[in-house]
Design a protein around this motif. Structure first.
Motif, PDB file in Angstrom:
ATOM      1  N   HIS A  85       8.629  -0.986   5.845  1.00 59.59           N
ATOM      2  CA  HIS A  85       7.241  -1.444   6.033  1.00 59.59           C
ATOM      3  C   HIS A  85       6.825  -2.457   7.008  1.00 59.59           C
ATOM      4  N   ILE A  86       7.566  -3.399   6.999  1.00 62.03           N
ATOM      5  CA  ILE A  86       7.256  -4.635   8.073  1.00 62.03           C
ATOM      6  C   ILE A  86       7.584  -4.292   9.349  1.00 62.03           C
TER       7      ILE A  86
ATOM      8  N   ILE B 489      14.219 -11.080   2.947  1.00 66.09           N
ATOM      9  CA  ILE B 489      13.447 -10.454   4.184  1.00 66.09           C
ATOM     10  C   ILE B 489      12.810 -11.273   4.843  1.00 66.09           C
ATOM     11  N   VAL B 490      13.016 -11.631   6.127  1.00 63.31           N
ATOM     12  CA  VAL B 490      12.216 -12.492   7.062  1.00 63.31           C
ATOM     13  C   VAL B 490      11.102 -11.991   7.923  1.00 63.31           C
ATOM     14  N   MET B 491      10.206 -12.645   7.832  1.00 64.43           N
ATOM     15  CA  MET B 491       9.050 -12.179   8.529  1.00 64.43           C
ATOM     16  C   MET B 491       8.410 -13.043   9.489  1.00 64.43           C
ATOM     17  N   THR B 495       3.404 -10.549  10.504  1.00 65.70           N
ATOM     18  CA  THR B 495       3.173  -9.842   9.195  1.00 65.70           C
ATOM     19  C   THR B 495       2.184 -10.426   8.383  1.00 65.70           C
ATOM     20  N   ASP B 499      -1.404  -8.221   3.266  1.00 63.17           N
ATOM     21  CA  ASP B 499      -0.628  -6.660   3.131  1.00 63.17           C
ATOM     22  C   ASP B 499       0.470  -6.673   2.597  1.00 63.17           C
ATOM     23  N   LEU B 500       1.405  -7.724   2.797  1.00 61.23           N
ATOM     24  CA  LEU B 500       2.724  -7.600   2.317  1.00 61.23           C
ATOM     25  C   LEU B 500       2.670  -7.769   0.481  1.00 61.23           C
ATOM     26  N   TYR B 503       1.572  -4.481  -0.420  1.00 59.59           N
ATOM     27  CA  TYR B 503       2.606  -3.356  -0.374  1.00 59.59           C
ATOM     28  C   TYR B 503       3.501  -3.463  -1.578  1.00 59.59           C
ATOM     29  N   PHE B 504       4.030  -4.618  -2.111  1.00 63.53           N
ATOM     30  CA  PHE B 504       4.866  -4.746  -3.420  1.00 63.53           C
ATOM     31  C   PHE B 504       3.958  -4.285  -4.440  1.00 63.53           C
ATOM     32  N   PHE B 507       4.302  -0.510  -4.593  1.00 66.41           N
ATOM     33  CA  PHE B 507       5.646  -0.163  -4.685  1.00 66.41           C
ATOM     34  C   PHE B 507       5.505  -0.211  -6.348  1.00 66.41           C
ATOM     35  N   LYS B 509       3.247  -0.146  -8.681  1.00 68.23           N
ATOM     36  CA  LYS B 509       2.218   0.441  -9.510  1.00 68.23           C
ATOM     37  C   LYS B 509       3.087   1.731  -9.858  1.00 68.23           C
ATOM     38  N   GLN B 524      -2.537  -2.289 -11.476  1.00 71.13           N
ATOM     39  CA  GLN B 524      -3.697  -1.510 -10.656  1.00 71.13           C
ATOM     40  C   GLN B 524      -4.859  -2.402 -10.514  1.00 71.13           C
ATOM     41  N   GLU B 528      -6.702  -3.201  -6.877  1.00 75.40           N
ATOM     42  CA  GLU B 528      -7.929  -3.052  -6.454  1.00 75.40           C
ATOM     43  C   GLU B 528      -8.657  -4.323  -5.844  1.00 75.40           C
ATOM     44  N   ARG B 595      -6.048  -2.835   8.729  1.00 81.40           N
ATOM     45  CA  ARG B 595      -6.694  -2.087   9.833  1.00 81.40           C
ATOM     46  C   ARG B 595      -8.113  -1.941   9.778  1.00 81.40           C
TER      47      ARG B 595
ATOM     48  N   TRP C 122     -13.412   2.051 -15.573  1.00 83.73           N
ATOM     49  CA  TRP C 122     -12.605   3.186 -15.244  1.00 83.73           C
ATOM     50  C   TRP C 122     -13.251   4.372 -16.278  1.00 83.73           C
ATOM     51  N   GLY C 151       4.580   4.974 -14.600  1.00 84.92           N
ATOM     52  CA  GLY C 151       3.678   4.045 -14.006  1.00 84.92           C
ATOM     53  C   GLY C 151       2.183   4.195 -14.004  1.00 84.92           C
ATOM     54  N   SER C 152       1.361   4.184 -13.010  1.00 87.43           N
ATOM     55  CA  SER C 152      -0.182   4.464 -13.059  1.00 87.43           C
ATOM     56  C   SER C 152      -0.427   5.971 -13.522  1.00 87.43           C
TER      57      SER C 152
END
Lengths: 158, 655, 235
Positions: A85-86, B489-491, B495, B499-500, B503-504, B507, B509, B524, B528, B595, C122, C151-152
């Motif tokens: 990802h990174i 994990i080195v950033m 980075t 965002d990181l 990302y987790f 994952f 979710k 969730q 949001e 982005r 929701w 999960g969701s």
């Protein structure tokens, strides 16, 4: 048709003999034979073993490696691990979408390619990585992904 | 050297359809299946000693050996072709009998793969390709010369290093668990026995009462390497004391953390050590059956542990009346169908029973009601590998390394934006700085260090100020992270921590089982908020809400997955609040990752008008305004960054 | 022979039969703990998280689900400590945002003074409490419905999302559902939180640091003339 059915019977018979009433190993065995889990076979399994169909369905939808839909000819697995990802794994997925028009979990309309993401391929030193049809590729950039997939597409056409 | 093909067919059948025949052939290199013929069982501890005596010449330090890393990482970049190429050359020169070729598990320094070691002398060759095989044999094996261009160069002083042990990456480590992997063929039990394998088991069965084994493990302060760091000896004691006729040992080899592969490396590099640890644990708690739950995404590891179990059974190290002691123990292998949550112990139990891997509320704990409702010890792969070591060396000697509360060493997967990616082993109490800047050689491309994430998706991000933190279960937890199974994990500055964290959560979710409300909905809802943060529509109140929500999820979730899912959120909020504020107040992503919060533009002064950016642009966002003058339409631009990579004059800037 | 254990519940020393859960013990002694996924006669599930209580001495205490935790000798339980209420309120807010049309959830919100919802509603029909699944399996021996996916994406469904062959249309699933009873038409029905039942308020809730009030409905504070004085004790 009847011959096919006896085949299925044989597969189920063998699987039950080996794994008893353990749902997940049974499903793994079935998937090994059919490459996916056909609904009819699961219904037969339920009738044969007495395992409630809903339990079978739950297991089949719970685990990543079990699939209720036929697999595509070419299986693309892009690593979605943290390192990938990174180091730009998202760009590979974007590139594949541009090329084939599929997002993770989808199959191209011609049934040729399926894209999925996996949690970690365990080759973080070569991130970002992907596996196409069992072959590993590491240190990728979008351009290389395009080359790999175009080569496969060309093969499919010729 | 003829390859004995007994046992190949079942091995091949065990592979799933993703794996190709070439993998089997690859594993066969070096005659690895030589020992699958029927062998007589070892009836007494002394038989094991005699066998080791017979295998003594395998330890001969003068014997010429070529070691090729066969781990997944090195295979990706060419070792799969390399090993057959070397074998061919050896056969051509008639050296097949005198020079030994070994395909081993992970050698550690994945960054520089494929790796080859030449013994004697541990000459270290990096990034070796099939074409180099002839030269290595010709020069190093036959004439004792060094192939200069394949050596490792120390980036600090530009000096070339010949011996593996002199390379800083290895020199600064304490490789007690990983060391053996350099010398043994993981598919050959004799290699393991020759190097002292199963001696701990023999010692235990030869007059050490189970209570004494547990006492030894307790004294060594061995903590579970799976994440929470629960004292292993205590766990065994509870299980031994629990009521129940049947007891089980469950080995957690369902390593699902993205960015972590130490368990896989151990299983692929030294499967018998795992097995020996399991058998000793079984003896200590009084279990008759063990289950190794291993994830299907690791086909090579599955294959190797299955081979190990088969060989151990053949020699009578598994099964009835092990080494004549009257102790019976069997191991079965259960293949995981792919679900991260199955790493949680109550979920693992259900998954190993062949059911849906959903956790349940503890208590009761597995030591009282686990597999099939019976007392069960669950430990992960790395924990088991430590067990024979403790028995062999004695608790006191073992505990000389490590901190007061945790004995021994820990294997980390050092990956990310770091110079020396790979598998590293250090004593507990080593600082993060030593690991990242000493062993890891600092950040890639001379960038600035920003954060290190330990413990997988449930871990936390630690900033530069925390680099002198000593790595230990307690210290990491206090800092808001966890040890986890050992991912690191080195950033760098590129980075974005927002965002990181997103990302987790993304994952988790889909990896949460979804059973309990707070984990399923909480994650969730946090997502949001992150969606708002990364698109610049979040308000300052959102940060407070995020924190409150994260704490709620942490406090109220059913299992470890949910309880730790908030760690990435809470730790980044704690250490990188400024970056969050930049996203909220200035609608800006300082690292240039989110982005919606930056734009690409072409600096007309440095643009040479070649048009390669426009060619690469999928979105058709780059247009030629006039001859040789390009510009990017921000409405159409998807910020994929393809143009930046295509640009030859670095004219495309982020802002 | 029944074995009796002694424990402390909200400061009261009580005797309880061994094998009971904290929830059963508390309800036996008239102290209400809110639940959504618990129903007598069905196996405890521990998924709604509302029944969390604090056990252990302050400082080393932790939150556990009272529907699954069995009583033990010397156990100290607090059902409405500040920690519990804080987390419970957040959970109720999350429930409200998930399923604002449920009467049961709206009532809970009123009772716990949850007056705002900071999340986008929701409008789900289901909170995945699993009561229907357990009703079908355990009381009706039906196994017609169950969970699927993860999960969701987790949801309650029939096999392959098609009409079940084993369903007897008994309706037990609907009977136990806490989410499908629609809320009353409150004055602000467009809002995710209706709070029409705020007259059921427990005024002391906001005043004391570690309110251990378990009266249901609560009257004690109303009768307490010195309420204002007590309120000042709050730091």
């Amino acid at each position: 048709m009847s011959k096919q059915l006896t085949d299925v019977e044989d597969v189920l018979e063998g699987a039950v003999k080996k794994h008893g009433l353990s749902v997940v190993p049974l499903l793994q065995e079935i998937q090994e034979h059919f490459r996916y889990l056909p609904e009819e076979v699961l219904r037969m399994l339920s009738r044969k073993t007495g395992i409630p169909l809903i339990d079978i369905y739950h297991a089949a939808t719970f685990y990543n490696s079990l699939s209720l839909t036929p697999r595509a000819r070419h299986q693309i697995s892009v690593c979605a691990g943290t390192t990938c990802h990174i180091r730009g794994g998202g760009k590979l997925i974007e590139e594949i979408f541009q090329l084939l028009g599929i997002r993770p979990g989808e199959i191209t309309s011609d049934g040729e390619f399926m894209l999925e993401t996996v949690n970690c391929l365990g080759c973080c030193a070569f991130a970002p990585a992907m596996v196409v049809d069992g072959k590993y590729y590491g240190n990728l950039n979008p351009g290389e992904v395009r080359e790999i997939l175009n080569a496969l597409r060309k093969k499919a056409v010729s | 050297m003829p390859i004995n093909l007994i046992g190949v067919e079942p091995l091949y059948k065990e592979l799933n359809h993703n794996t190709t025949l070439s993998l089997v052939r690859f594993l066969l290199q070096g005659g690895v299946l030589m020992n699958t013929g029927i062998r007589s069982k070892l009836a007494k501890p002394v038989d094991l000693k005699n066998l080791r005596e017979m295998l003594k010449d395998r330890l001969d330090p003068k014997k010429q050996r070529l070691v090729v890393c066969g781990d997944t990482g090195c295979s990706v970049c060419g070792s799969r072709e390399l090993a057959p190429a070397i074998e061919e050359v050896l056969q051509e020169r008639g050296l097949a009998g005198s020079v030994e070729l070994k395909v081993t598990g992970c050698l550690g320094f994945c960054e520089k793969g494929p790796l080859v070691l030449v013994f004697p002398g541990a000459v270290f060759y990096q990034q070796v390709q099939a074409e180099d095989a002839a030269e290595i044999v010709e020069k190093t094996v036959l004439r004792g010369e060094i192939v200069d261009r394949l050596l490792y160069t120390d980036p600090a002083d530009g000096r070339k290093i010949t011996c593996a042990y002199d390379i800083p990456f290895y020199k600064l480590q304490t490789r007690t668990l990983l060391e053996t992997g350099w010398y043994i063929n993981p598919l050959d039990i004799d290699d393991y026995i020759a190097r002292g394998g199963y001696a701990a088991l023999a010692k235990v069965l030869d007059g050490m009462p189970p209570e004494a084994v547990i006492a030894e493990i307790k004294e060594a302060d061995l903590r579970g390497r799976g994440g929470a760091g629960f004292p292993t000896g205590l766990k065994w004691e509870f299980c031994r004391a629990a009521a129940g006729n049947e007891k089980y040992i469950l080995c957690n080899a369902d390593e699902g953390d993205p960015g972590a592969f130490m368990d896989r490396s151990l299983l692929e590099g030294n499967p018998h050590a795992v097995l020996e640890g399991i058998i000793i644990a079984a003896y200590a708690v009084g279990a008759k059956e063990g289950i190794i739950y291993i994830r299907i995404e690791y086909p090579t590891a599955v294959l190797k542990i299955e081979q190990a179990v088969r060989q151990a059974r053949e020699l009578g190290l598994l099964g009835k009346n092990i080494l004549g002691s009257g102790f019976d123990f069997e191991v079965i292998i259960s293949k995981g169908a792919g679900a991260f949550v199955c790493g949680e112990e109550t979920a693992l139990i259900r998954a190993a029973e062949g059911k849906v891997g959903e956790p349940r509320q503890k208590p009761p704990f597995p030591a009282n009601a686990g597999f099939r409702g019976m007392p069960t010890v669950i430990n992960n792969v790395e924990t088991f590998v430590n067990v024979p070591l403790i028995i062999n060396r004695g608790a006191a000697a073992y505990h000389e390394t490590g901190t007061e509360s945790s004995g021994g060493t820990k294997i980390f997967c050092l990956v990310g934006k770091i110079n020396n990616s790979g598998l590293v082993e250090v004593p507990f109490g080593t600082t993060l700085r030593q690991i990242i800047f000493g062993i890891g050689g600092g950040i890639k491309n001379g960038k600035r260090f920003k954060a290190v994430q330990t413990g997988g998706p449930s871990g936390g991000c630690l900033p530069e100020e925390m680099l002198d933190l000593k790595v230990d279960f307690k210290d990491l937890a206090q800092a808001g992270s966890i040890m986890g199974s050992g991912g690191m994990i080195v950033m760098d500055e590129d980075t974005c921590v927002v965002d990181l964290a997103r990302y987790f959560l993304q994952f988790l979710k889909s990896e949460s089982c979804g059973k309990c409300f707070s984990c399923r909905v909480g994650i969730q809802r946090m997502l949001e908020i992150y969606d708002r943060l990364t698109t610049g529509s979040a308000s300052i109140e959102d940060l407070d809400l995020l924190e409150e929500l994260a704490v709620t999820v942490k406090d109220t979730s059913m299992c470890g997955l949910g309880q730790t899912s908030a760690n990435p959120v809470l730790s980044t909020l704690r250490y990188f609040r400024d970056e969050y504020l930049a996203h909220v107040r200035d609608k800006r992503c300082p690292a240039g990752v989110c982005r919606s919060l930056f734009r690409y533009s072409i600096d007309q002064d440095s643009c040479i008008g070649c048009g390669s950016c426009a060619e690469q642009c999928h979105a058709g966002a780059i247009v030629e305004m006039e001859e040789g003058c390009y510009s990017i339409n921000p409405e159409l631009c998807t910020r994929c960054g393809a143009c930046v990579e295509a640009c030859v004059s670095d004219a495309i800037t982020k802002g | 022979m029944k074995i009796v254990v002694q424990m402390t519940l909200n400061g009261l020393r009580i005797d309880v039969d061994e094998g009971m859960t904290i929830l059963e013990a508390a309800r036996f002694y008239g102290m209400n703990i809110p639940t959504l996924c618990y129903l007598e006669g069905l196996s405890p599930y521990g998924a709604c998280r509302l029944c969390l209580v604090e056990i252990g001495m302050p400082g080393q205490s932790k939150l556990v689900t009272s529907c699954t935790y069995r009583v033990e000798e010397g156990l100290v339980v607090r059902t409405d400590s500040e920690w519990v209420i804080k987390r419970r309120k957040m959970l109720i807010e999350l429930y409200l945002a998930t399923c604002p049309s449920s009467k049961v959830i709206q009532d809970l919100a009123s009772k716990y003074h949850v007056t705002t919802v900071r999340f986008t509603p929701w409008h789900e029909d289901c909170i995945l409490c699993g009561l229907c699944v357990r009703m079908c399996a355990e009381q009706m021996q039906g196994k017609a419905i169950g969970f699927a996916h993860r999960g969701s994406n987790r949801r309650v469904t029939t096999p392959f999302d098609k009409e079940s062959e084993v369903c007897r249309l008994c309706g037990g699933c609907m009977y136990v559902c806490p989410a499908c009873q629609s809320r009353c038409q409150g004055p602000q029905e467009e809002q995710p939180v209706c709070n029409a039942c705020l007259n059921l308020q427990q005024p002391c809730l906001d005043y004391f640091e570690d309110k251990m009030c378990f009266m249901d409905p609560c009257v004690a504070c109303e009768l307490d003339a010195n309420r204002e004085v007590k309120a000042k004790r709050r730091p």
